[in-house]
Write an enzyme that holds these catalytic residues in place. Sequence first.
Site, PDB file in Angstrom:
ATOM      1  N   HIS B  64       0.745  -1.379  -0.048  1.00  0.00           N
ATOM      2  CA  HIS B  64      -0.163   0.093   0.176  1.00  0.00           C
ATOM      3  C   HIS B  64       0.809   1.144  -0.105  1.00  0.00           C
ATOM      4  O   HIS B  64       1.167   1.623   0.997  1.00  0.00           O
ATOM      5  CB  HIS B  64      -0.988   0.189   1.211  1.00  0.00           C
ATOM      6  CG  HIS B  64      -1.980  -0.952   1.195  1.00  0.00           C
ATOM      7  ND1 HIS B  64      -1.969  -2.341   1.555  1.00  0.00           N
ATOM      8  CD2 HIS B  64      -3.380  -0.917   0.823  1.00  0.00           C
ATOM      9  CE1 HIS B  64      -2.844  -3.004   1.397  1.00  0.00           C
ATOM     10  NE2 HIS B  64      -3.599  -2.223   0.897  1.00  0.00           N
ATOM     11  N   HIS B 301      -3.620   3.306  -3.915  1.00  0.00           N
ATOM     12  CA  HIS B 301      -4.090   2.744  -2.711  1.00  0.00           C
ATOM     13  C   HIS B 301      -3.259   1.426  -2.492  1.00  0.00           C
ATOM     14  O   HIS B 301      -2.800   1.275  -1.534  1.00  0.00           O
ATOM     15  CB  HIS B 301      -5.442   2.481  -2.420  1.00  0.00           C
ATOM     16  CG  HIS B 301      -6.047   1.794  -1.461  1.00  0.00           C
ATOM     17  ND1 HIS B 301      -5.828   2.185   0.117  1.00  0.00           N
ATOM     18  CD2 HIS B 301      -6.207   0.718  -0.849  1.00  0.00           C
ATOM     19  CE1 HIS B 301      -6.084   1.321   0.771  1.00  0.00           C
ATOM     20  NE2 HIS B 301      -6.553   0.217   0.349  1.00  0.00           N
ATOM     21  N   GLU B 459     -20.939  -1.708  22.595  1.00  0.00           N
ATOM     22  CA  GLU B 459     -20.056  -3.045  23.058  1.00  0.00           C
ATOM     23  C   GLU B 459     -18.830  -3.026  22.077  1.00  0.00           C
ATOM     24  O   GLU B 459     -17.753  -3.734  22.789  1.00  0.00           O
ATOM     25  CB  GLU B 459     -20.946  -4.322  22.595  1.00  0.00           C
ATOM     26  CG  GLU B 459     -22.287  -4.461  23.329  1.00  0.00           C
ATOM     27  CD  GLU B 459     -23.376  -3.635  22.929  1.00  0.00           C
ATOM     28  OE1 GLU B 459     -23.227  -3.056  21.636  1.00  0.00           O
ATOM     29  OE2 GLU B 459     -24.376  -3.487  23.629  1.00  0.00           O
TER      30      GLU B 459
END
Lengths: 725, 725
Positions: B64, B301, B459
């Site tokens: 990347h 990317h 959570e």
Amino acid sequence: MYVETDQQQVTGHSAHGKNVVNGLRKEGEIERPAIKTLSKEHDHVLKTFRLLIADLCQQFNGGHPGGAIGMAAIGVALWKYVMRYAPYRPDYFNRDRFVLSNGHTCLFQYTFLHLTGYKAMTLDQLKSYHSDRVDALCPGHPEIEHEGIEVTTGPLGQGVANAIGLAMATKNLQAMYNKPDFDVVSNHTWCMVGDACLQEGVALEAISFAGHLKLNNLTIIYDNNQITCDGSVDLTNTEDVNAKMRACGWDVIDIEDGCFDVEGIVQALNRARQSSEKPTFINVRTIIGLGSAVAGDAVAHGQAFGPADVVNMKKLYSFNPGESFVISSDVRRFFEDIPARGQELVNAWEKKVDDYEAKYPGLGAEFRRRVRGELHETWKDLIPTTFPAKPTATRASSGIVFNPIAKEINSFVVGTADLSPSVNMIWKGKVDFQHPDLKTTCGITGNYGGRYIHYGVREHAMCAISNGLAAFAPNTFVPVTSSFFMFYLYAAPAVRMGALQHLQIIHAATHDSIGMGEDGPTHQPIELAALYRAMPNLLYIRPGDSEETAGAWIAAIEAKKTSSIISTSRQALPQLAQTRRDGVAKGAYVLEEAEDADVTLIGVGAELSFALEVAKELKEKNDVRARVISFPCQRLFESQSLEYKRDTLRKHKGIPAVVIEPYAPNGWERYANAAICVKRFGHSLPGKAAYKYFGFEISVMTAKIGGYLDQTREDPILRQEFVEL
Amino acid sequence: MYVETDQQQVTGHSAHGKNVVNGLRKEGEIERPAIKTLSKEHDHVLKTFRLLIADLCQQFNGGHPGGAIGMAAIGVALWKYVMRYAPYRPDYFNRDRFVLSNGHTCLFQYTFLHLTGYKAMTLDQLKSYHSDRVDALCPGHPEIEHEGIEVTTGPLGQGVANAIGLAMATKNLQAMYNKPDFDVVSNHTWCMVGDACLQEGVALEAISFAGHLKLNNLTIIYDNNQITCDGSVDLTNTEDVNAKMRACGWDVIDIEDGCFDVEGIVQALNRARQSSEKPTFINVRTIIGLGSAVAGDAVAHGQAFGPADVVNMKKLYSFNPGESFVISSDVRRFFEDIPARGQELVNAWEKKVDDYEAKYPGLGAEFRRRVRGELHETWKDLIPTTFPAKPTATRASSGIVFNPIAKEINSFVVGTADLSPSVNMIWKGKVDFQHPDLKTTCGITGNYGGRYIHYGVREHAMCAISNGLAAFAPNTFVPVTSSFFMFYLYAAPAVRMGALQHLQIIHAATHDSIGMGEDGPTHQPIELAALYRAMPNLLYIRPGDSEETAGAWIAAIEAKKTSSIISTSRQALPQLAQTRRDGVAKGAYVLEEAEDADVTLIGVGAELSFALEVAKELKEKNDVRARVISFPCQRLFESQSLEYKRDTLRKHKGIPAVVIEPYAPNGWERYANAAICVKRFGHSLPGKAAYKYFGFEISVMTAKIGGYLDQTREDPILRQEFVEL
């Protein structure tokens, strides 16, 4: 603030200054509706409703009364004045959809279903809430199986994303089928949320996405009582929720007196329905458990009020304290016109569709087919029967197999959580699902008739939204999601809810083994298959080559009441001569038989060819006769006959089986005696090197299996145990 | 906009108008830094860095590059000018923490670790990125095991929550140990995020929570390049991110020319460090893959630029196209003072702590103990040795066992995702972790020295934040989370990351079986245990009564490099005479032996007593001799000797085993021949009725097991298979 009039007596803690309002709102920021008076009629209906909730929780001394009571006026506004639905035809296709994301307040919905005349929801059934009646229609959270329920929400936040999926379904159908003179689809989606839903990540992802899509046919109604289990919301959340929603592209309407201001709520809801360019967020201040001694307090949330408090409520409301579940004839009359009104809607819509079909026969027939939830019968013919001979990643095979179907059959809507280049789900000529005015920087545009969905990096919302798409009507949509397999752990709660609801959702998951390589242990799904193999009503399928990938898609598309994960490889895999799509349908099948076999090798998915190569080498180097079975799906195999299962596995012939899969082996113990597996987290290495690092080289595996077979001859007990090689 | 000067030559697509900026920002909204010039020195360092990244990806043709290149100036600002750290003492306790939430840009961090002198990160190691070197320090995402890395981020969004945990750790230590004259803890946490992190729910939950907590020692630096895998971000996200962050309680600073404006970034970072009351969000516009032919494009990317493009970059930057991995002596000199500066920080801090200890001996010793990651040795003595005889829910037992420890030992920080009334984790006198100025509506207040954390209904963030708390320094904190077991599916990606990082996190999960009752199938965790039993480095423990709950907590607290889930019941369970905490430590142990046994019954957790009762009834009604083993934790059992395992299970003696657990049985096949289990989703019924509905009545189970034993005598093959009764 609500103001008392001499028309009626108002009770509840808002009058005593206990109303908990969003601590962040600044004076003057609120768009204040004109002060309203409460009609005698509404007052009586609201009191009746609140007492019903109190009684329903009190009878078995449990449940969630507070939220439902606080939302009473919202319910009257929705079910009496705003929503378009038909109690006697709960499946009326063009009905408004109502989603209760704060599902623990289910009595809210159940009670209005009863009052508005849904036939299944008798008073007797309503009273089954928290009873031990096994055929009850009032489970602790709404369930899609039951009349009048659009989705099973359950864990908080899911419902928000479901509602967005429902609204997207409407948009897509409108774009595909509506004509200027025929809006055969025109429904609105209403989603009720509590304080908690707006804290959950899945909802926040979905909210951002809905704003982007400008879903003006969607309204979130926020029961802003500022209470969760632990206390007041400002214990954990002091954000400016209205500003946040506006930043996400939503219109915001405030309602100050949400416990009483039926008229104001009706106005807000109608304004929301008419929104021309944004989804609407209605922030309704309410008081949890209004009228009880614990109004405005966290204890009103999750337990019955106690007999004394319920009696006091009744006295306060001038009801007979000795009577329970009282619904006066006035209240019955208040709701009695609703079924007939609903039937008018149905009749008008049916006539409209008839006329539409007459004018647009092709489109009309197609629309009817979608309403019936049927696929074009030709779908299976679109799948290639042969594939290129060169090694092919099964993620590529997925595209080869499925893209022709996606292209032709508009029931399929295909999405990805920002991995379009990796998942190979783009068909030639695909159009994106987007607001038609959107002009992106990268030059991609779309419209609401598009069926390819860029969800952004929002795996959980993608799957929960897909549940909404699928829940619109049975099989009208078949949503497909796609991402790396590992990220289906992010989405797992929504994948679960899809399977639980018997929704047909197909998840195309690539990079499903250590072969995914360099991204490393955080992306290598060592233990994730164990979850999905254990999850009920879900087919977790790992195909081994293009032919098996065809089998996987066929199985998934044929499973109309079941969700599937098609779990594919990043790397190229050899095309195997022995694989069969009809073998995949059985879950496992014999790939290579051997007379008087010494061992059965179980090959799976991306590593299937390893099993064949090891079998060859076992024969050549160890003089071991190995049979090989391909085992793409445990759940499909479990549904075969005992005879088929025994014939395939041959454990009953005393042949030990060894499975080869670079995952935690949990669950394979049922079929195998030993495993070449991975029991720690992965390692960042190029795919081939990762296989080598974990011992998945042919020579190493051959030696291990040979050694194991020798060992079992010395120590037969090993055959009764499970050995990790 | 960046403006060229004749001091140097600037390249990159921003100069050519290809700079992709946030489509939503309106003119005038941006706080524009003064136009900056780029010094020759910085220009050279930035070019060197960008070319290093291009070369590192090109060598193995993968990785990347784009993000890391776009962030170059941010890196120089951080590592050269702002962050306080010590390359030769990577574990310096008071160092600033840096978290790379967009972990795929790991070369960004690795390269700065190399340039700033971290000893392990040699150039040779740096070049191991994407190689097949198994001891490489450059995995595809940063890993905590390696020098200079604070947390393993991996899946997007996690890092944001981790950073919030790190910042909370600082706040808590400051409140507990700092004195007006001694700030022994004063570090700042910096978190780098990409466009994707800000779409993930876990990050959105955590951002809202951090704003609530007013963590002014936390800065998020947003690499706003408006590109993700699928294309420009406006394909999926058009929200006003700055307004959203402000609504969540964050300060926002904009940087316009993030690829060049080192000085402006330094100013912004320093301003963020000095923030007095809010966390800071720095929105830095950058160009992905700056200088390459694909600058500003999604293809920058996730793939190398190709040899030709890399050569062109070098030409453009006036570097020798024939050379790779060039780091000039000027660049070396630019960074060379950093280790010495770091050592000065360490020396000053060590002297400060010495002086602090002299002045505050008790607190000083305690602080040293925390720095060493040790618990008071007395912790185990705080656990009761006897328990009340009355039936007790194991969630209550959890409180009885653990609360005395939590109260006394300040390494423990205990949180809940809005289930305080259910999880029983509140000790007498607990103080909440809150901003000290917060006055909640419900009257609960706290301060940063508090160790009870109300996470809200978040959570996933709860568990990811706990990873950050634990990652602050080894075992300085032992975070405890709590919720319903089912909701640990929401949190699973973070639970996984804790286990993967060898962090000691203890998850107290209640309502862990169908006994949880009325909330229904959406809350009944049928298949979730299969995930956690398969997850590496995690102890999933289901204790059967108070004594076993003590054993579970002891095992979890002693597992200093392992995460645990203590999985408890909602409903009261009988206290069993035969249970032993030291038995839990072994994962499974014999509860009742039987001579010449016909069957082994495996009892687990909430249903352990069922096994004892069935054994009794099998004897009385069927004349079957059953031995009973308690099996609270598969992973602990697996680590026992083969001898212990065989002695406990006795499968090798030909005794079949039947496990009783109302879950999907996946994984039990290793230990049992048959299971009384649940293979579909649950059902909303009161707990007892749910057990009955699924066949978990003593008489029904007894009959099934008796029948199974009869069957196996008729068909011995059954013993080699796994049967669901």
